[in-house]
Design a protein around this motif. Structure first.
Motif, mmCIF file in Angstrom:
data_model
loop_
_atom_site.group_PDB
_atom_site.id
_atom_site.type_symbol
_atom_site.label_atom_id
_atom_site.label_comp_id
_atom_site.label_asym_id
_atom_site.label_seq_id
_atom_site.Cartn_x
_atom_site.Cartn_y
_atom_site.Cartn_z
ATOM 1 N N GLN A 197 117.966 38.138 21.284
ATOM 2 C CA GLN A 197 117.872 39.243 20.810
ATOM 3 C C GLN A 197 116.962 39.568 19.738
ATOM 4 O OE1 GLN A 197 121.950 40.413 20.316
ATOM 5 N NE2 GLN A 197 122.117 39.937 22.874
ATOM 6 N N SER A 198 116.958 37.799 18.802
ATOM 7 C CA SER A 198 116.452 37.985 17.558
ATOM 8 C C SER A 198 114.465 37.427 17.942
ATOM 9 C CB SER A 198 116.516 36.537 16.940
ATOM 10 O OG SER A 198 116.213 35.282 17.719
ATOM 11 N N ASN A 199 114.009 38.234 19.221
ATOM 12 C CA ASN A 199 113.213 37.716 19.225
ATOM 13 C C ASN A 199 112.382 39.293 19.584
ATOM 14 O OD1 ASN A 199 112.377 35.474 20.370
ATOM 15 N ND2 ASN A 199 113.383 35.457 22.301
ATOM 16 N N ALA A 200 113.145 40.363 19.163
ATOM 17 C CA ALA A 200 113.027 41.653 18.756
ATOM 18 C C ALA A 200 112.074 42.257 20.323
ATOM 19 C CB ALA A 200 111.920 41.613 17.742
ATOM 20 N N LEU A 201 112.765 42.112 21.106
ATOM 21 C CA LEU A 201 112.048 42.177 22.129
ATOM 22 C C LEU A 201 113.317 43.353 22.794
ATOM 23 C CD1 LEU A 201 111.056 39.216 24.366
ATOM 24 C CD2 LEU A 201 109.678 40.332 23.121
ATOM 25 N N THR A 202 112.492 44.164 23.554
ATOM 26 C CA THR A 202 113.797 45.290 24.067
ATOM 27 C C THR A 202 114.188 45.320 25.517
ATOM 28 O OG1 THR A 202 112.832 47.088 23.311
ATOM 29 C CG2 THR A 202 114.250 47.820 25.424
ATOM 30 N N ILE A 203 115.178 45.063 26.280
ATOM 31 C CA ILE A 203 115.663 44.399 27.995
ATOM 32 C C ILE A 203 116.356 45.943 28.215
ATOM 33 C CG2 ILE A 203 116.781 42.796 28.731
ATOM 34 C CD1 ILE A 203 117.509 40.942 26.190
ATOM 35 N N LYS A 204 115.491 45.813 29.277
ATOM 36 C CA LYS A 204 116.067 46.938 30.193
ATOM 37 C C LYS A 204 116.387 46.567 31.889
ATOM 38 C CE LYS A 204 112.968 50.639 27.152
ATOM 39 N NZ LYS A 204 112.054 51.323 27.784
ATOM 40 N N TRP A 205 116.919 47.157 32.604
ATOM 41 C CA TRP A 205 117.509 47.149 33.749
ATOM 42 C C TRP A 205 116.550 48.430 34.562
ATOM 43 C CZ3 TRP A 205 119.139 43.584 37.071
ATOM 44 C CH2 TRP A 205 120.015 42.770 36.725
ATOM 45 N N LEU A 206 115.629 48.234 35.828
ATOM 46 C CA LEU A 206 115.251 49.301 36.170
ATOM 47 C C LEU A 206 116.018 48.844 37.989
ATOM 48 C CD1 LEU A 206 111.368 48.584 34.798
ATOM 49 C CD2 LEU A 206 113.318 49.961 33.723
ATOM 50 N N THR A 207 115.757 50.286 38.312
ATOM 51 C CA THR A 207 115.376 51.024 39.581
ATOM 52 C C THR A 207 114.195 50.799 40.293
ATOM 53 O OG1 THR A 207 115.905 52.201 39.437
ATOM 54 C CG2 THR A 207 117.946 51.377 39.329
ATOM 55 N N ALA A 208 113.856 50.121 41.512
ATOM 56 C CA ALA A 208 113.001 50.293 42.423
ATOM 57 C C ALA A 208 111.989 51.674 42.444
ATOM 58 C CB ALA A 208 113.398 50.150 44.274
ATOM 59 N N ASP A 209 112.560 52.943 41.810
ATOM 60 C CA ASP A 209 111.992 54.135 41.758
ATOM 61 C C ASP A 209 111.686 54.122 39.907
ATOM 62 O OD1 ASP A 209 115.000 54.856 40.768
ATOM 63 O OD2 ASP A 209 115.095 56.165 41.275
ATOM 64 N N GLU A 210 111.724 53.488 39.473
ATOM 65 C CA GLU A 210 112.105 53.280 38.217
ATOM 66 C C GLU A 210 111.005 52.088 38.014
ATOM 67 O OE1 GLU A 210 115.821 54.654 35.801
ATOM 68 O OE2 GLU A 210 116.079 52.694 36.430
ATOM 69 N N ILE A 211 110.222 51.276 38.891
ATOM 70 C CA ILE A 211 109.314 50.345 38.423
ATOM 71 C C ILE A 211 107.949 50.968 39.049
ATOM 72 C CG2 ILE A 211 108.830 47.993 39.148
ATOM 73 C CD1 ILE A 211 111.660 47.590 39.879
ATOM 74 N N ASP A 212 107.570 51.230 38.366
ATOM 75 C CA ASP A 212 105.837 52.241 37.897
ATOM 76 C C ASP A 212 104.776 50.836 38.448
ATOM 77 O OD1 ASP A 212 104.925 50.411 36.047
ATOM 78 O OD2 ASP A 212 105.056 52.470 34.745
ATOM 79 N N THR A 213 103.452 51.121 38.508
ATOM 80 C CA THR A 213 102.844 50.502 39.356
ATOM 81 C C THR A 213 102.663 49.342 38.184
ATOM 82 O OG1 THR A 213 101.580 51.650 41.243
ATOM 83 C CG2 THR A 213 100.094 49.866 40.034
ATOM 84 N N ASP A 214 102.499 49.729 37.063
ATOM 85 C CA ASP A 214 102.006 48.912 35.642
ATOM 86 C C ASP A 214 103.451 48.050 35.559
ATOM 87 O OD1 ASP A 214 99.283 50.566 35.565
ATOM 88 O OD2 ASP A 214 100.302 51.690 33.497
ATOM 89 N N THR A 215 104.011 48.063 35.904
ATOM 90 C CA THR A 215 105.216 47.607 35.553
ATOM 91 C C THR A 215 105.510 46.226 36.736
ATOM 92 O OG1 THR A 215 107.128 49.587 34.325
ATOM 93 C CG2 THR A 215 107.905 46.620 35.428
ATOM 94 N N LEU A 216 105.114 46.692 37.802
ATOM 95 C CA LEU A 216 105.446 45.875 39.286
ATOM 96 C C LEU A 216 103.581 44.692 38.447
ATOM 97 C CD1 LEU A 216 106.869 44.598 41.323
ATOM 98 C CD2 LEU A 216 105.259 46.482 42.784
ATOM 99 N N VAL A 217 102.753 45.411 39.001
ATOM 100 C CA VAL A 217 101.823 44.594 38.101
ATOM 101 C C VAL A 217 101.798 43.468 36.820
ATOM 102 C CG1 VAL A 217 99.253 44.213 37.452
ATOM 103 C CG2 VAL A 217 99.651 45.782 39.326
ATOM 104 N N SER A 218 102.564 43.642 36.001
ATOM 105 C CA SER A 218 102.659 43.007 35.142
ATOM 106 C C SER A 218 104.077 42.103 35.237
ATOM 107 C CB SER A 218 103.630 43.602 33.915
ATOM 108 O OG SER A 218 101.874 44.749 33.169
ATOM 109 N N PHE A 219 104.996 42.393 35.662
ATOM 110 C CA PHE A 219 105.788 41.386 36.454
ATOM 111 C C PHE A 219 105.139 40.523 37.751
ATOM 112 C CE2 PHE A 219 108.110 40.445 40.559
ATOM 113 C CZ PHE A 219 108.976 40.085 40.116
ATOM 114 N N TYR A 220 104.255 40.590 38.165
ATOM 115 C CA TYR A 220 103.809 39.657 39.303
ATOM 116 C C TYR A 220 103.438 39.030 38.146
ATOM 117 C CZ TYR A 220 101.167 38.119 43.786
ATOM 118 O OH TYR A 220 100.494 37.431 44.454
ATOM 119 N N GLN A 221 102.148 39.068 37.356
ATOM 120 C CA GLN A 221 101.151 38.516 36.581
ATOM 121 C C GLN A 221 102.321 37.497 35.992
ATOM 122 O OE1 GLN A 221 99.644 40.886 33.893
ATOM 123 N NE2 GLN A 221 97.327 41.642 35.357
#
Length: 373
Positions: A197-221
């Motif tokens: 948590q000290s990394n100052a990052l935001t953690i989010k859970w996303l369902t399939a319908d919330e995963i847009d193209t940019d997010t999926l491509v970033s995950f794949y990278q």
């Protein structure tokens, strides 16, 4: 009484027909298997040529074994490289071999998809695989990570392994789980979560319908970068697989993401069925202290508690899971080796390995972090 045939594509059978036998078996389901094939992750070029075995009674399909002809041993997680090397030293071919299992995922579950696994059906499957090896010059037939009870058969050698799973004992929340651990381990986990948590990052859970193209491509990278760093080669799954997976199994897929501002920097892909949460693919573009533990273990445990999921399978290996509340479980596989000389040698090896596995599991149980052992 029985008959059989092999099919080289899942498209040769309908979704309804497959699912009537697969039931709620997520990783042997038609959508999962179909996505692997349609995305090009499994084919002759990748060394995973589909060769599914169908068993019939009076022209009625009664069993399916999702299977593949293998030209290597990558992506199986029941390691037989030493067996292949021994064949090579003697000038013999270990490949192709036939494998029943889930490509690229060490998932335990039923491998013989059927409504009732009777002894006659099991015996017919054993004899069919043995005969198919002989007539097709396959070095052997293997069934990995199965959970159903299979009768003993002299033509198939039994092998065991160990994985680490987390079990939900009706915990009210994460602190309730922590209170079952020794003071030392509670402090360790709290420290790791604070570090993440000290990394100052935001953690989010996303369902399939919330995963847009940019997010999926970033995950794949993230997935590819981490796989390349860890193993020296690219991950087995392509972007098309993950794109199609969101459409094929939308209710099962979840993505646990870490964002730096609006930029995704790390993520862990989860799948879930009625009883189990599966942590499958993780990746990060940068190193953050304890973030792997947070996204791959602690977030998964919290998710399982919140949604009352019985078990959390975070993947193969990883003794470091023990001190974080995961327990050792025995996995099972069976192996038919066509060559009698090598079958005897491998049988001797497996007998000795079995004793080591038994001792190893006992050692794992002795270091669990719970107050009440």
């Amino acid at each position: 009484m029985f008959s059989h045939k092999f099919i080289s594509s899942i498209n040769a059978i309908s979704l309804q027909t497959w699912q009537e036998l697969a039931g709620d078996n997520l990783f042997c389901s038609y959508p999962w298997m179909h996505t692997l094939e349609e995305s090009g992750c499994v084919n002759s070029e990748t060394g995973w040529q589909p060769q599914h075995l169908l068993i019939y009674t009076e022209k009625v399909l009664v069993a399916i074994l999702p299977g593949y002809l293998k030209s290597h041993s990558y992506g199986e997680y029941v390691f037989d490289w030493a067996w292949a090397d021994a064949y090579q030293r003697y000038g013999l071919d270990y490949y192709p071999k036939w494998l029943c299992g889930v490509p690229f995922s060490p998932i335990t579950g039923n491998r013989i998809l059927c409504k009732a696994l009777t002894e006659p059906l099991a015996e017919y499957i054993f004899q069919t695989l043995k005969h198919s090896c002989n007539i097709n010059n396959w070095s052997g037939a293997h069934i990995n990570f199965f959970t159903e009870h299979l009768p003993a058969n002299d033509d198939f050698l039994s092998r065991q392994g160990v994985q680490f799973h987390w079990h939900n004992n009706s915990y009210l929340n994460f602190n309730d789980f922590l209170n079952t651990l020794t003071s030392r381990r509670r402090k360790m986990i709290k420290k790791e979560r604070q570090q993440a948590q000290s990394n100052a990052l935001t953690i989010k859970w996303l369902t399939a319908d919330e995963i847009d193209t940019d997010t999926l491509v970033s995950f794949y990278q993230c997935y590819q970068a981490t796989y390349l760093k860890r193993s020296g080669h690219q991950g087995y799954l392509n972007l098309a697989f993950f794109q199609q997976l969101l459409l094929a199994l939308p209710k099962a897929v979840h993505l646990c993401c870490a964002f730096n501002a609006q930029q995704l920097v790390a993520a862990s892909l989860y799948l879930c069925d009625k009883h189990t949460l599966y942590g499958r693919y993780w990746g990060a573009l940068e190193d953050y202290q304890s973030l792997h533990f947070e996204l791959c273990y602690y977030q998964g445990i919290e998710h399982a508690i919140e949604f009352e999921i019985e078990k959390f399978d975070a993947g193969a290996q990883g003794e470091h899971k023990l001190m974080r509340g995961f327990k050792p479980v025995t996995t099972h596989s069976i192996h038919h080796i066509s060559n009698s000389m090598f079958r005897d040698a491998i049988a001797d090896f497996l007998q000795r390995e079995h004793m080591h596995i038994k001792q190893y599991k006992a050692q794992c149980l002795s270091v669990l972090p719970f107050k009440q052992q």
